[in-house]
Each structure stands twice: as C-alpha cells, then as structure tokens.
Design a protein around this motif. Structure first.
Motif, mmCIF file in Angstrom:
data_model
loop_
_atom_site.group_PDB
_atom_site.id
_atom_site.type_symbol
_atom_site.label_atom_id
_atom_site.label_comp_id
_atom_site.label_asym_id
_atom_site.label_seq_id
_atom_site.Cartn_x
_atom_site.Cartn_y
_atom_site.Cartn_z
ATOM 1 N N ARG A 136 0.831 -1.212 0.000
ATOM 2 C CA ARG A 136 0.000 0.000 0.000
ATOM 3 C C ARG A 136 0.857 1.249 0.000
ATOM 4 O O ARG A 136 0.624 2.180 -0.779
ATOM 5 C CB ARG A 136 -0.910 -0.027 1.235
ATOM 6 C CG ARG A 136 -1.797 1.182 1.352
ATOM 7 C CD ARG A 136 -2.528 1.202 2.665
ATOM 8 N NE ARG A 136 -1.659 1.596 3.759
ATOM 9 C CZ ARG A 136 -1.536 0.926 4.914
ATOM 10 N NH1 ARG A 136 -2.213 -0.186 5.100
ATOM 11 N NH2 ARG A 136 -0.748 1.366 5.866
ATOM 12 N N GLN A 137 1.861 1.271 0.883
ATOM 13 C CA GLN A 137 2.690 2.467 0.994
ATOM 14 C C GLN A 137 3.471 2.707 -0.300
ATOM 15 O O GLN A 137 3.637 3.857 -0.721
ATOM 16 C CB GLN A 137 3.640 2.319 2.188
ATOM 17 C CG GLN A 137 2.895 2.418 3.525
ATOM 18 C CD GLN A 137 3.793 2.134 4.715
ATOM 19 O OE1 GLN A 137 4.881 1.568 4.564
ATOM 20 N NE2 GLN A 137 3.333 2.517 5.908
ATOM 21 N N GLU A 138 3.905 1.645 -0.919
ATOM 22 C CA GLU A 138 4.635 1.789 -2.181
ATOM 23 C C GLU A 138 3.720 2.374 -3.264
ATOM 24 O O GLU A 138 4.122 3.262 -4.030
ATOM 25 C CB GLU A 138 5.165 0.412 -2.617
ATOM 26 C CG GLU A 138 5.810 0.386 -3.990
ATOM 27 C CD GLU A 138 7.032 1.277 -4.087
ATOM 28 O OE1 GLU A 138 7.625 1.598 -3.017
ATOM 29 O OE2 GLU A 138 7.380 1.691 -5.216
ATOM 30 N N PHE A 139 2.488 1.880 -3.303
ATOM 31 C CA PHE A 139 1.527 2.389 -4.302
ATOM 32 C C PHE A 139 1.274 3.879 -4.081
ATOM 33 O O PHE A 139 1.279 4.673 -5.036
ATOM 34 C CB PHE A 139 0.221 1.593 -4.182
ATOM 35 C CG PHE A 139 -0.832 2.001 -5.179
ATOM 36 C CD1 PHE A 139 -0.733 1.619 -6.504
ATOM 37 C CD2 PHE A 139 -1.920 2.763 -4.797
ATOM 38 C CE1 PHE A 139 -1.698 1.990 -7.430
ATOM 39 C CE2 PHE A 139 -2.888 3.143 -5.708
ATOM 40 C CZ PHE A 139 -2.777 2.746 -7.027
ATOM 41 N N ILE A 140 1.106 4.267 -2.831
ATOM 42 C CA ILE A 140 0.803 5.669 -2.550
ATOM 43 C C ILE A 140 2.049 6.537 -2.784
ATOM 44 O O ILE A 140 1.941 7.668 -3.262
ATOM 45 C CB ILE A 140 0.277 5.804 -1.098
ATOM 46 C CG1 ILE A 140 -1.101 5.112 -1.010
ATOM 47 C CG2 ILE A 140 0.165 7.259 -0.680
ATOM 48 C CD1 ILE A 140 -1.650 5.019 0.382
ATOM 49 N N ARG A 141 3.216 5.993 -2.481
ATOM 50 C CA ARG A 141 4.446 6.749 -2.760
ATOM 51 C C ARG A 141 4.578 7.022 -4.255
ATOM 52 O O ARG A 141 4.927 8.136 -4.662
ATOM 53 C CB ARG A 141 5.657 5.952 -2.267
ATOM 54 C CG ARG A 141 6.136 6.345 -0.852
ATOM 55 C CD ARG A 141 7.559 5.866 -0.609
ATOM 56 N NE ARG A 141 7.718 4.438 -0.729
ATOM 57 C CZ ARG A 141 7.513 3.570 0.283
ATOM 58 N NH1 ARG A 141 7.149 4.006 1.469
ATOM 59 N NH2 ARG A 141 7.676 2.275 0.100
ATOM 60 N N ARG A 142 4.272 6.017 -5.056
ATOM 61 C CA ARG A 142 4.365 6.217 -6.508
ATOM 62 C C ARG A 142 3.342 7.248 -6.975
ATOM 63 O O ARG A 142 3.625 8.075 -7.830
ATOM 64 C CB ARG A 142 4.133 4.887 -7.226
ATOM 65 C CG ARG A 142 5.350 3.951 -7.128
ATOM 66 C CD ARG A 142 5.021 2.593 -7.716
ATOM 67 N NE ARG A 142 4.545 2.679 -9.077
ATOM 68 C CZ ARG A 142 3.671 1.834 -9.617
ATOM 69 N NH1 ARG A 142 3.189 0.848 -8.892
ATOM 70 N NH2 ARG A 142 3.285 1.981 -10.851
ATOM 71 N N LEU A 143 2.162 7.175 -6.396
ATOM 72 C CA LEU A 143 1.143 8.169 -6.743
ATOM 73 C C LEU A 143 1.608 9.569 -6.352
ATOM 74 O O LEU A 143 1.442 10.530 -7.109
ATOM 75 C CB LEU A 143 -0.164 7.855 -5.996
ATOM 76 C CG LEU A 143 -1.148 6.901 -6.659
ATOM 77 C CD1 LEU A 143 -2.324 6.664 -5.725
ATOM 78 C CD2 LEU A 143 -1.653 7.485 -7.965
ATOM 79 N N SER A 144 2.201 9.699 -5.174
ATOM 80 C CA SER A 144 2.663 11.002 -4.709
ATOM 81 C C SER A 144 3.782 11.505 -5.607
ATOM 82 O O SER A 144 3.859 12.702 -5.892
ATOM 83 C CB SER A 144 3.166 10.901 -3.265
ATOM 84 O OG SER A 144 2.155 10.388 -2.437
ATOM 85 N N GLY A 145 4.619 10.605 -6.079
ATOM 86 C CA GLY A 145 5.667 10.995 -7.004
ATOM 87 C C GLY A 145 5.100 11.547 -8.284
ATOM 88 O O GLY A 145 5.572 12.538 -8.837
ATOM 89 N N LYS A 146 4.016 10.916 -8.727
ATOM 90 C CA LYS A 146 3.326 11.409 -9.926
ATOM 91 C C LYS A 146 2.790 12.796 -9.692
ATOM 92 O O LYS A 146 2.889 13.694 -10.533
ATOM 93 C CB LYS A 146 2.197 10.449 -10.281
ATOM 94 C CG LYS A 146 1.426 10.823 -11.517
ATOM 95 C CD LYS A 146 0.056 11.273 -11.183
ATOM 96 C CE LYS A 146 -0.703 11.651 -12.453
ATOM 97 N NZ LYS A 146 -1.992 12.223 -12.142
ATOM 98 N N LEU A 147 2.285 13.004 -8.471
ATOM 99 C CA LEU A 147 1.738 14.317 -8.152
ATOM 100 C C LEU A 147 2.842 15.364 -8.193
ATOM 101 O O LEU A 147 2.671 16.451 -8.776
ATOM 102 C CB LEU A 147 1.093 14.279 -6.760
ATOM 103 C CG LEU A 147 0.523 15.604 -6.271
ATOM 104 C CD1 LEU A 147 -0.633 16.032 -7.144
ATOM 105 C CD2 LEU A 147 0.103 15.509 -4.822
ATOM 106 N N SER A 148 4.001 15.106 -7.563
ATOM 107 C CA SER A 148 5.066 16.096 -7.525
ATOM 108 C C SER A 148 5.624 16.335 -8.930
ATOM 109 O O SER A 148 5.989 17.452 -9.282
ATOM 110 C CB SER A 148 6.184 15.645 -6.577
ATOM 111 O OG SER A 148 6.681 14.401 -7.019
ATOM 112 N N ALA A 149 5.629 15.254 -9.750
ATOM 113 C CA ALA A 149 6.121 15.436 -11.114
ATOM 114 C C ALA A 149 5.194 16.337 -11.906
ATOM 115 O O ALA A 149 5.642 17.174 -12.687
ATOM 116 C CB ALA A 149 6.234 14.086 -11.804
ATOM 117 N N VAL A 150 3.898 16.181 -11.652
ATOM 118 C CA VAL A 150 2.927 17.027 -12.361
ATOM 119 C C VAL A 150 3.037 18.459 -11.878
ATOM 120 O O VAL A 150 3.043 19.410 -12.657
ATOM 121 C CB VAL A 150 1.506 16.472 -12.140
ATOM 122 C CG1 VAL A 150 0.472 17.463 -12.626
ATOM 123 C CG2 VAL A 150 1.365 15.148 -12.844
ATOM 124 N N SER A 151 3.135 18.631 -10.551
ATOM 125 C CA SER A 151 3.170 19.979 -10.004
ATOM 126 C C SER A 151 4.553 20.596 -10.248
ATOM 127 O O SER A 151 4.679 21.768 -10.378
ATOM 128 C CB SER A 151 2.865 19.938 -8.519
ATOM 129 O OG SER A 151 3.828 19.147 -7.869
#
Lengths: 357, 278
Positions: B263-278
């Motif tokens: 779960r934490q890995e999935f959310i970390r990857r999602l958060s990385g996507k967010l920072s890459a977008v922002s």
C-alpha cells in the motif's frame, strides 16, 4: 402434443457421462492469481473443472452468448429456475436443450399451448381395473431438467399447476405428495408479452424463477460464425455434438460447495437494502419479495464460486441484481408510459445504495 | 292632343264582393300557375268603405283607471335575495381563521381569474397563454427527442445527484494516519487493510485518476484505471482488500507488514506522480 411424447421412458433416460476436461488455470478474468497468499480457502478446482466442461460443450453449438451461459451455470449451481425471454429465433430453446444435455440427468420437454391442462403437466390418477384402484401416472414435470417451451402461451390455470412443484419440489394429488427428482430445474422460454397469443405470467410464478434472462440478437460477427457453421454442415444435428459432462451427484456436491461460500454481514445488509428499496421506490407498483433477497444471495454465492472466489463481493450482487429483480417488480403505469423498463429502475436503485466497503 | 289620364269608374260593390275578389287574386300572385284574368286595380280601403253601406262607429274613449305600479317592499325583496335559492353567485366567505396557505391560494385564484378574463386577458393574459403553449410544445419535443438541455443553464448536474441512503463514511474526512495507527496497535489488521485501501482510493480521487462515487464497486475503479500505469498496483491492492475484508481471510501480524508495504509503495508512486505534475 409434444408433452405427451416427452413422457416416454427414453426421454427420461440420462445421457452417458463423459469425463470433464482439466481445470482452467485462470478461473477469474479479473483476479490476480500471483498475489499469494490470497487464495480460496476451499478447493474450487472441482467446480471450476465442471463449469469449464459445460461451457466447452455449449460452445460447440452456441456462438457467443457467453453471459447467458455464465448465468445459466450460476442458476444451475444456485438450485434455481430460469426464465429465458427473447424474440423468436435467438436460440432460447436450443440453449436450454443443450444445457440439459450437458447434465446426465432425466430430461423432459413441454410445449405450452393454450389448451394445455394442469394434468398434462403434473400427471393424473388413472383407474387400473386389474387392481381395482387408482394409480398416479406422473406427468412430464417429473424430470430433473424440465424445458418448458413458450411458457406464456398457456393460460393462468395451467401456470398455477407449476406453483407447488417449482417451490416445494413436489406434486400433491389426491392428498398424496409425490416428490420430483433431485436436482430439479425448470428452464422456461417465452416470447415478449407484446407478441401475439401470449399471456402475462402470474406474479407468484415469476417470483419462483431465480433469474429472468434476456436473449438478444447476436452481433454481426457472431451471426457470420453461425452461418459459416451451418454452411459447413454443422447445423444438421447440433445436439449430437454435445455430451453429458456432469452427473446428478456431481451437481449435488457442487451445490453444497456453493452453499458454503462466505458472505460478509455487510453484504447481507446490502442485499436487504437493495431489495427493500424496490418496495419504497415511487416508480414501482410492486416491489420484490424476500424470496428475491434469497435469490440474490444464492446467485451471488454461485457466481463468486464460478469466478474462483470462496466469498461474495458487491460486484457479484450488482451483476446479478437486474436478472434477479427485473421480473419481480412492476412499474407504475406512469413509469411505463414514460418508456422506463424494470432494468432502468434497478440501475437507479443500485446508484442509490452505497456499496459496503 | 288628349293627355288626360284614363279614369276608372267604380260601381258600388258590396264588402262580400271585395273579399271574393281578394281571394281570387291571392293565388294568382302567390306563385306560378295558370294566368288568371287580372282583376281591376282596387281602390283604397277607405274609399271602398266610404262607398259601402257600413257605418263607421268611433272607438269609445278609454276611461279605465290607469295601471298603478306597485313596487315590492324593499324589506321583503332583501329578505328574498338573502334566501339561498335566489342566490346565483356564491359570495366569497372570508373567515378570519383562514390560514396563510388558504389566503395565498385564494389570492392566486383571484389573480388568475382576473388575468384570464375581461380586458386584462386581451392586454396580458393571452400572451401568458401563448407562452404556456409554447413551453408545453417545447417540453414535449425535448422529451420525444430525449435531449438534456440542463447543461445550457450553468454547470451540469453532478453524476450522482441522487440522495444516498447512508453515507457512512466520507473518505475525504477520515484521519487515516491516526486511524491506521490505532488499528495496527490494536492488532486489527483487517480494519487496517480496509483503511489502507480507502486511503489509496482517496489518493486516486485527489489526483483525478478515478471518480469517487459511493455506488461504484472496486472493479468499477479498476476499469477506470485500465490502461494506466496504476492499474496493476491497484489490482493487487483490490485483491488483498477483497480477500481480507469481504472474504474475512484471517491475517496474522507476520502477514500484515507485506500488505502495508504494498500500500505504501503504491501511494508513494502516486505522490511521485503528483510532484512530477506539479
């Protein structure tokens, strides 16, 4: 009449059993089987193997209709009767006959006509002069798989003859109970009510069908495949190609396994709320009965097993809700005039109830 | 040149003869028929009478008492008018105890009656009728064409405008950090898996990868993610959640860390996507 011909002994004889093929390693298309240690606690390979065998036999003749085959299997495992509705010529009767042939159990067929009498279905007591007493001669309903073709062409008097046997699996004649064989499945076909010469089935009888399945037209690709098969000479004797792959004992064991499926309590509440909402919906004149809740539960357990799980998910319940509820609810005249269908209302109800998660 | 007009000489005739001549002349003038000999032109009646033997008797003078108008007594008339059988228009009875709702409907009815009758109808009322007919035709047309024009009037309705029976939890208001710690400390790993799955759903919703709706199943979200790089990870989380939550699969303390890491890995990857977008 065809029903009298079906009462001949050979019509009741079970077909010889052929061994089922090996189990399909991917029983559920959406499941990630690599995610160990999550696997069914109960061994569903036996069920999966037989289900695949039936699917394979049906696909020898039936082109497409995968959802129909899946739902027929679900009803078979859930010990329920099925009503198949569709316009003439879409293989309703053929599908039902083929499913019956895949089971090595007694089979009979009744063609419902406007002049059919209850005794033509259930049987009648005849006087034996040699013994000086009446003897009950069972009707064609005394079989494990009963195909009732064009069920809505017989009047309500004949329909009511099916009430007891469909629900209680027995026929009472002159105070004596005659149980029907186990398993006992009624596969009925009907044309849409708008067709000429059809009657509306009584609500009490409709409620006794686990599912009402709509048989639609094939796609263009499927129709081309049908034509190619027929042109190649396969359309001559399609039934001969289908073999019996499941015995009555197999089916009994599979049903026992389905009954042991796990259902989380929140999902029971979800089923009750869905069915309860049909009784409070403003667009419905008649809501679904508690029998509908039981049908939804049993159907979901069987579907989950067919999908390789030993527990039910909301997905199973939502998938089955239309086929379980559509024939058990009645729209108000206003909704009918608006052009709504029972499926529209069921869909609306599904959108109103929160999925337990 | 004799320009004198011809004159008629009348012999004295009796009244009976005159009547007889009149009777003979009547059918001849009434319609087509055989041509009868035309009678001579009759002289004026008084001339005839004057030449007859009938004696003129003047009418006697009307000496009768002239009719005297006798109007009904005002009191009696008012009493009759008050009787219900003579009352042709029901008077409006206003009671001081009428509710505001009753008064509202009364005033509305009065206004509508005034609008659709008399000169007000000619000036304004008929346009109201035209507008109502136009609206009715428009509505029927839209219904027949099954068009939804609500989008023309501002924002479209939300996908789920229906009221839910219960909205037991709002994933956007749950304090997941605190709740997860509490569940893990209590050894309730089943609940922890559930909370972790809801947290993943919230992250997906906040990143507009899925549209959160309480009536959707997990597989609806899987279908929304189909073809994206998040599909495989979310499918794995979904499978874990379904087996643990719906299947009530027993989960030991030794098994849980692997699930938490997924779960934490999935959310970390999602958060990385967010920072890459922002």
């Amino acid at each position: 009449m065809e029903n009298t011909a079906d009462m001949s002994p050979e019509n009741f004889a079970p077909a010889p059993l052929s061994p089922p093929p090996p189990a399909d390693p991917t029983p559920e298309t959406t499941a990630d089987t690599t995610a160990a240690p999550f696997a069914p606690r109960t061994d569903l390979s036996h069920l999966s193997r037989h289900a695949d065998a039936i699917r394979a036999e049906l696909s020898k003749v039936i082109v497409g209709q995968r959802d129909l085959a899946e739902l027929l299997l679900t009803a078979l495992l859930a010990d329920g009767h099925v009503l198949l509705e569709g316009v003439p010529g879409v293989a309703k009767t053929l599908t039902a006959k083929l499913l019956a042939r895949t089971l090595s159990v007694p089979f009979s067929r009744l063609q419902f006509t406007p002049d059919l009498m209850p005794s033509d279905v259930l049987g009648t007591a005849i006087f034996r002069p040699q013994k000086g007493e009446f003897e009950f001669r069972p009707g064609p309903i005394f079989a494990s798989v009963v195909l009732i073709d064009e069920i809505n062409r017989a009047p309500a008097k004949t329909q009511s003859a099916l009430f007891e046997v469909m629900e209680e699996r027995q026929v009472t004649q002159d105070g004596t109970r005659y149980p029907v064989p186990t398993p006992f499945v009624v596969l009925a076909t009907q044309n849409p009510i708008e067709q000429e010469g059809t009657y509306r089935l009584p609500e009490a009888q409709l409620d006794r069908f686990l599912f009402k399945l709509h048989v639609g037209y094939p796609t263009v690709e499927e129709e081309i495949a049908i034509l190619e098969g027929h042109h190649a000479g396969f359309g001559g004797a399609p039934l001969e190609a289908v073999q019996a792959v499941v015995s009555a004992e197999d089916l009994r064991q599979l049903r026992e396994q389905v009954q042991c499926q796990h259902v989380e309590p929140k999902l029971l509440e979800y089923i009750a709320r869905l069915v309860g909402q049909t009784r409070a919906h403003q667009g419905l004149y008649l809501g679904a009965s508690p029998r509908a809740s039981l049908a939804l539960l049993n159907g979901a357990k069987a579907l989950a097993a067919l999908r390789g799980r030993d527990f039910v998910t909301p997905e199973d319940i939502q998938y089955l809700a239309p086929v379980v509820l559509r024939h058990r609810i009645q729209l108000t005249p206003e909704r009918e005039m608006e052009g709504s269908t029972p499926d529209d209302v069921v869909k609306q109800i599904l959108q109103q109830i929160e999925v337990p998660r | 040149m004799n320009c004198s007009r011809p004159t008629f000489a009348f012999a004295p005739v009796s009244a009976t003869a005159v009547i007889g001549l009149l009777l003979l002349a009547a059918p001849a003038g009434a319609g087509p028929g055989p041509q009868l000999p035309q009678p001579p032109l009759l002289p004026p009646a008084d001339t005839t009478v004057a030449h007859s033997d009938t004696r003129l008797v003047p009418l006697p003078t009307d000496t009768a008492t002239p009719a005297r108008l006798r109007p009904p007594a005002a009191g009696r008339l008012a009493a009759l008018a008050r009787r219900p059988e003579f009352r042709y228009v029901e008077p409006e009875i206003h009671s001081s105890s009428d509710s505001a709702w009753t008064r509202f409907w009364r005033e509305l009815l009065r206004w509508l009656t005034a609008l659709f009758s008399g000169p007000t109808y000619e000036s304004r009322g008929r346009y109201v009728v035209y507008a109502l007919f136009a609206a009715a035709f428009g509505y029927v047309g839209l219904r027949l064409l099954r068009l939804d024009i609500t989008g023309l009037f501002g924002r479209r309705a939300r996908a789920v405008p229906l009221p839910y029976e219960t909205l037991s939890e709002d994933i956007h208001r749950i304090d997941f950090d605190q709740e997860l710690i509490r569940a893990e400390q209590a050894g309730n790993y089943r609940l922890a898996v559930r909370l972790g799955y809801l947290l993943a759903l919230r992250h997906l919703t906040e990143r507009h990868l899925i549209r959160w709706q309480p009536d959707k199943t997990n597989h609806d979200y899987l279908r929304e993610l189909a073809g994206t790089r998040w599909a495989a990870g979310f499918r794995s989380l979904t499978r874990q959640f379904e087996y643990v939550w719906y299947g009530e699969l027993p989960l030991s303390a030794a098994q849980y860390p692997a699930l938490r890491e997924d779960r934490q890995e999935f959310i970390r990857r999602l958060s990385g996507k967010l920072s890459a977008v922002s």
